[in-house]
Design an enzyme around this catalytic site. Sequence first.
Site, PDB file in Angstrom:
ATOM      1  N   ARG A 191     -78.708 -65.167  -3.619  1.00 13.41           N
ATOM      2  CA  ARG A 191     -78.078 -64.348  -4.668  1.00 13.41           C
ATOM      3  C   ARG A 191     -78.557 -64.840  -6.027  1.00 13.41           C
ATOM      4  NH1 ARG A 191     -74.610 -64.139  -8.470  1.00 13.41           N
ATOM      5  NH2 ARG A 191     -74.266 -66.384  -8.302  1.00 13.41           N
ATOM      6  N   LYS A 209     -82.616 -74.864 -14.281  1.00 14.51           N
ATOM      7  CA  LYS A 209     -81.344 -75.558 -14.516  1.00 14.51           C
ATOM      8  C   LYS A 209     -81.577 -77.025 -14.861  1.00 14.51           C
ATOM      9  CE  LYS A 209     -77.952 -72.549 -13.536  1.00 14.51           C
ATOM     10  NZ  LYS A 209     -76.705 -72.297 -14.242  1.00 14.51           N
ATOM     11  N   GLU A 281     -76.370 -73.667  -6.280  1.00 13.41           N
ATOM     12  CA  GLU A 281     -76.767 -72.645  -7.250  1.00 13.41           C
ATOM     13  C   GLU A 281     -77.203 -71.363  -6.542  1.00 13.41           C
ATOM     14  OE1 GLU A 281     -76.736 -71.445 -10.957  1.00 13.41           O
ATOM     15  OE2 GLU A 281     -76.474 -73.571 -10.530  1.00 13.41           O
ATOM     16  N   ASP A 282     -76.583 -70.260  -6.916  1.00  9.13           N
ATOM     17  CA  ASP A 282     -76.972 -68.924  -6.454  1.00  9.13           C
ATOM     18  C   ASP A 282     -76.977 -68.766  -4.936  1.00  9.13           C
ATOM     19  OD1 ASP A 282     -77.081 -68.127  -9.027  1.00  9.13           O
ATOM     20  OD2 ASP A 282     -79.246 -67.972  -9.188  1.00  9.13           O
ATOM     21  N   ASP A 305     -71.929 -71.432 -10.302  1.00 11.20           N
ATOM     22  CA  ASP A 305     -71.539 -70.020 -10.328  1.00 11.20           C
ATOM     23  C   ASP A 305     -70.021 -69.861 -10.272  1.00 11.20           C
ATOM     24  OD1 ASP A 305     -74.315 -69.047 -10.156  1.00 11.20           O
ATOM     25  OD2 ASP A 305     -74.248 -69.945  -8.176  1.00 11.20           O
ATOM     26  N   ASN A 446     -75.757 -61.323 -15.451  1.00 11.66           N
ATOM     27  CA  ASN A 446     -77.153 -61.592 -15.797  1.00 11.66           C
ATOM     28  C   ASN A 446     -78.077 -60.942 -14.783  1.00 11.66           C
ATOM     29  OD1 ASN A 446     -76.908 -63.336 -18.096  1.00 11.66           O
ATOM     30  ND2 ASN A 446     -76.111 -64.911 -16.725  1.00 11.66           N
TER      31      ASN A 446
END
Length: 590
Positions: A191, A209, A281-282, A305, A446
Amino acid sequence: MESTMKELTGESVLDLEDKAGVAGGVEDVYGEDRASEDQPITPWTVSVACGTTLLRDPRHNKGLAFTEKERDAHYLTGLLPPVVLSQDHQEKRLMHILRQYKVPLHRYMAMMDLQERNEKLFYKLLMDYVEELLPVVYTPTVGEACQKYGSIFRRPQGLYISLKEKGKILEVLKNWPEKTIQVIVVTDGERILGLGDLGCQGMGIPVGKLSLYTALGGVRPSACLPITIDVGTNNKKLLDDEFYIGLRQNRATGQEYAELLEEFMSAAKQNYGEKVLIQFEDFANHNAFDLLAKYRTTHLVFNDDIQGTASVVLAGIVSALKIVGGTLADHTFLFLGAGEAGTGIAELIALEISKKTNTPVEQNRKKIWLVDSKGLIVSARKESLQHFKAPWAHEHEPVSELLDAVKAIKPTVLIGTSGVGKTFTKEVVEAMSSINEKPVILSLSNPTSQSECTAEEAYTWSEGRAIFASGSPFDPVEYNGQTFVPGQANNAYIFPGFGLGLIMSGTIRVHDDLLLAASEALAAQAMEENYAKGLIYPPFTNIRKISAHIAANVAAKAYELGLASRLPRPKDLVAFAESCMYTPVYRNYR
């Protein structure tokens, strides 16, 4: 003895005999911390007799800034043109070149090339021109970079762990050249921002990041490790792309997926120790919540997130209250989007209200409403809801459209985390404006194309009354003779300082109170002159100072909760944070 006494009094923490830096005992072998700026270092880690090795080492390369004495000493004479340039001059030259590029992706590629060629110059450039270059190395440009990562791939910038490595992940981690790692940012690429499943090409996110961990939070680049876990992708377009760099198979799920993640988490802890920070992350919703719940009691883990977004948005809301008035408990919140970000923000708001009012979290959740793809989350839907949405199912008749939900709930704060662009329509913004004198509208998705509305739309449709912030940057807006500067609710405000606070205190677990401490520190940095422009966040130009205050607040709370292992506690935590920060100025070489 003298060094120890200085540490105890808090007067100095970086002149310890072991040259302790951020990690409190980890030797600063590369001369990265602020305290070692004036100390000459030896740029070689192996014995060599050719300067090209030094020029190809991004950690030590200074390009045309090598002095004549250094060129003679390190076999560089003749390998460089005769001119000697200062780092400032190099910076000026590179910014001139970058500004010639009209395509953001070309700027991104140029910055990545610089990072692989001259690490200190990359970070100095990013720090000195942070507002201009942040959108280049991170959102929104990093989204496009991930989509095209296979085509623009040049050199690996992190570790790739795929299903092929199952059973030997510890060996793979040991292949990474740095042995002292303090922060890992890991993704499985399912994602990526609002762009969906990008598989192995999600590596751009951990790389970006961690660049910000260093530039904005001062964590040493040598202590940062980007990792992509490749379990396949369900993105058919990528599977059919001849330049795709990942496994060409559909995503592994269930036990196979869980076993790979379990092996990775165990190997990371075994190889890097109890205090290595692992930032998820994601990951897709169904995995993100489960991973955080499973490992938060056994590892130092953080999901940006869910938790980072929540912390930065809470700070923005607290800051906005200085304009609109009232306390958090006086307001009603409506979210469009009930995934990781939406539910994470909602929970942190409820926790903060509970903390301030000494009332149960369950009671305060009733002030917060969420809308997902099926409409308002209400009690009648409870049986069919995913577990992380269930706490937000309140008594109310079903409502299918956002506009109708706005009219029924009458929120004072509208927050978009849907990942779907153009969903805060003119009618929605006008409805918010009819209910509130100063509606708070946060369009957080985003990249820019997925933003629920633009800054111009929010200000225009609210007739200049909206308090607006977004996830991606927008230019200032002129309306009715007044200039509005939209704030950016960027996680980069929080996670670099938050991570630094965990590292410098030796914190072993992330507690929700640490997230609240980070929010409070960020909200306190917004000043009256910012509010006059409509800004609810402080300008990014002061980000290192902001990060130091966030780190200090987080560390103070960790010490208070008994979670910090670095003892004794430094006397002045802000000064300690600043002294620990990586500095990208060139060192003099022996």
